[in-house]
Design a protein around this motif. Structure first.
Motif, PDB file in Angstrom:
ATOM      1  N   ARG A  98       0.829  -1.206   0.000  1.00 49.94           N
ATOM      2  CA  ARG A  98       0.000   0.000   0.000  1.00 49.94           C
ATOM      3  C   ARG A  98       0.869   1.264   0.000  1.00 49.94           C
ATOM      4  O   ARG A  98       0.563   2.241  -0.679  1.00 49.94           O
ATOM      5  CB  ARG A  98      -0.954  -0.011   1.196  1.00 49.94           C
ATOM      6  N   ASP A 110       2.340   1.731  -3.469  1.00 47.99           N
ATOM      7  CA  ASP A 110       1.372   2.334  -4.384  1.00 47.99           C
ATOM      8  C   ASP A 110       1.272   3.843  -4.174  1.00 47.99           C
ATOM      9  O   ASP A 110       1.126   4.619  -5.131  1.00 47.99           O
ATOM     10  CB  ASP A 110      -0.005   1.687  -4.190  1.00 47.99           C
ATOM     11  N   SER A 127      -3.254   3.047  -9.515  1.00 45.51           N
ATOM     12  CA  SER A 127      -2.964   1.730  -8.937  1.00 45.51           C
ATOM     13  C   SER A 127      -3.637   0.622  -9.742  1.00 45.51           C
ATOM     14  O   SER A 127      -4.764   0.769 -10.216  1.00 45.51           O
ATOM     15  CB  SER A 127      -3.458   1.676  -7.489  1.00 45.51           C
ATOM     16  N   SER A 169      -3.626  -2.580  -8.371  1.00 42.52           N
ATOM     17  CA  SER A 169      -3.803  -3.655  -7.392  1.00 42.52           C
ATOM     18  C   SER A 169      -5.197  -3.591  -6.785  1.00 42.52           C
ATOM     19  O   SER A 169      -5.531  -2.634  -6.082  1.00 42.52           O
ATOM     20  CB  SER A 169      -2.757  -3.550  -6.274  1.00 42.52           C
ATOM     21  N   ALA A 211       4.188  -3.559  -7.369  1.00 42.62           N
ATOM     22  CA  ALA A 211       3.093  -2.620  -7.593  1.00 42.62           C
ATOM     23  C   ALA A 211       3.221  -1.929  -8.949  1.00 42.62           C
ATOM     24  O   ALA A 211       2.217  -1.642  -9.614  1.00 42.62           O
ATOM     25  CB  ALA A 211       3.057  -1.581  -6.469  1.00 42.62           C
ATOM     26  N   ARG A 239       0.472  -2.000 -12.063  1.00 43.44           N
ATOM     27  CA  ARG A 239      -0.080  -0.815 -12.742  1.00 43.44           C
ATOM     28  C   ARG A 239       0.029  -0.965 -14.258  1.00 43.44           C
ATOM     29  O   ARG A 239      -0.924  -0.674 -14.991  1.00 43.44           O
ATOM     30  CB  ARG A 239       0.664   0.450 -12.288  1.00 43.44           C
TER      31      ARG A 239
END
Length: 491
Positions: A121, A124, A135, A137, A259, A263
């Motif tokens: 997190r 991101d 993002s 995810s 991440a 994307r």
């Protein structure tokens, strides 16, 4: 450090000069995945020259019943070109044996899941400032090695089945047509054994790889479910063990890479199918050495199934030296380099001011990606394909230059259409590409749409049918353009 998959750790020299750097003692590190004669890790620890050792165990009397039962399953297999049930079984067994350093797989605990979730997190959040892509995810997950095997097998199936199918067809083609009906049972047994052998090899390689990967995108291909960002805490810890870098920084850096890949694959809808399609196209250009296969078929002894194993490992498959095959390989290598180069550039931009070891981690990852490992050797042995982004550094420099010249949105906009991406030639002349005017496909679409509307207004009602026909023609042109775009970089 040992010659581990994908070059974990810092090799003593630049691995792009590459293959010589991997010629090491085949017994080093307890595995022989890097050796030339045994690309799937069958070494002393896995039963020496017996390719069934990983499946049959130590062959003590208590194991014989299970061994013969599995042999019967191999002979009775009637599925596709690869026995994926066997592949999964072998991969799980390989994982359960642990890695050469003695590390055993373990369930992921609550604290590890929390650490992975927080790292992904935060990664991101950092990426928001260095790319225009939002993002990708939908969820985050912390996998054990066994869970990674389960989650990635569908992708391996998509990658391996095409060449395995060619082998099955070749087995039927090596006999004269008038003999094929008579040899039906033998050929059926050969196909069953071939499917089992492919399953065993893939299972062994995937099992070894599960001990080293840190996420779902380590080889530049999206192996996991779409939108699921994943890290393997046990392997993340192993990756940073000898780097003199804090575990928090290692985890964050690897989370940034995962991440960033998510994307890219989420917001470039054609990219996933293009990469898998490029692998498939290359595999279908592989020719089978029918003379070697004829020898195997002619001398096949059902009591010695390892004959097929040896044939698979000794160069039965050779790339055809044709312009089409060379172009297919160039497109794939360029696409892999562009993906890895974009991720490398974006992650470095996000990490350089936040992680004190960003430069060291970047160089470690670059060398790891360039040096290859079991996955690369699996493809090289089975279909002559190496999933190595040979021009990673060139592509990374190009993306960084594009960022300086056009900004984040201008750089990322190149992913909107495959024909807008740099080619292999552009990697040779990055400055020329950076300052070249790019075609704006969105404006072209807008102009075509306005022209179609204007044509419709000027058309008398008496010719509505003709206008309808023109509209369909415009739609067809758009479809053709979209389909043509699937050809990918280099066209």
């Amino acid at each position: 450090m040992s010659d581990t998959p994908f070059g974990f750790g810092l090799p003593p020299e630049e691995p792009e000069n590459g293959d010589e750097g991997k010629k090491k003692d085949p017994t080093e590190g307890g595995q022989s995945a890097g050796g030339t004669g045994n690309p799937f890790g069958f070494g002393a620890g896995a039963g020496g020259d017996n390719p069934f050792a990983a499946m049959f165990g130590a062959m003590n009397p208590n194991d014989l019943g299970a061994a013969f039962q599995q042999l019967g399953q191999m002979l009775s297999y009637e599925g596709g070109p690869v026995n994926w049930d066997m592949a999964k079984q072998i991969a799980r067994q390989t994982v359960s044996q642990g890695t050469p350093d003695g590390t055993k797989d373990a369930s992921v605990g609550p604290s590890e899941r929390t650490a992975v979730d927080e790292a992904l997190r935060l990664a991101d959040l950092w990426l928001d400032g260095v790319t225009s892509m939002p993002s990708g995810s939908v969820s985050t997950v912390a996998w054990s090695r066994a869970e990674w095997v389960e989650a990635t097998l569908p992708a391996w199936r998509q990658l391996v089945d095409p060449v395995a199918e060619r082998v099955g067809l070749a087995m039927g083609d090596v006999l004269p047509e008038e003999m094929q009906a008579m040899a039906g049972p033998l050929l059926g047994m050969m196909r069953s054994m071939g499917g089992a052998m492919f399953g065993q090899q893939i299972g062994q390689a995937v099992g070894v790889l599960a001990g080293e990967v840190t996420g779902s995108t380590d080889i530049g291909l999206p192996l996991g479910p779409a939108g699921k960002a994943a890290l393997l805490p046990l392997n993340v810890e192993r990756f940073g063990k000898d780097l003199s870098v804090s575990q928090d920084e290692v985890r964050l850096y690897l989370a940034l890479r995962e991440a960033a890949h998510q994307r890219l694959f989420a917001h470039v809808p054609w990219l996933r199918s293009h990469l898998f399609g490029a692998v498939d196209a290359y595999a279908r250009g592989i020719k089978v050495d029918t003379s070697k296969l004829e020898d195997v078929v002619g001398q096949f002894d059902p009591s010695q199934p390892e004959q097929l194993q040896d044939a698979l490992q000794q160069g039965m498959f050779q790339p055809e030296d044709t312009p089409e095959q060379k172009a297919s390989l160039a497109r794939l290598e360029t696409a892999l380099a562009l993906v890895e180069g974009w991720v490398d550039a974006v992650v470095h931009e996000a990490a350089k001011s936040r992680l004190t070891s960003a430069d060291a981690l970047r160089e470690t990852m670059r060398r790891r990606r360039a040096s290859g490992g079991p996955a690369e050797q699996t493809f090289a042995t089975l279909i002559g394909l190496q999933l190595r982004p040979r021009r990673l550094r060139d592509a990374s420099r190009l993306w960084a230059s594009l960022t300086d010249a056009r900004g984040l949105e201008g750089r990322d906009a190149l992913w909107e259409h495959p024909d807008m991406l740099p080619t292999a030639h552009d990697l040779d002349d990055p400055d020329g590409f950076v300052h070249r005017e790019q075609a704006d496909f969105s404006e072209l679409d807008k102009m075509l749409g306005e022209a179609a509307k204007g044509s419709g207004k000027d058309t008398p009602k008496a010719t509505d049918a003709g206008a309808e026909s023109e509209d369909k023609g415009d739609e067809g042109d758009g479809d053709a353009e979209g389909k043509g775009g699937k050809g990918g970089p280099g066209r």
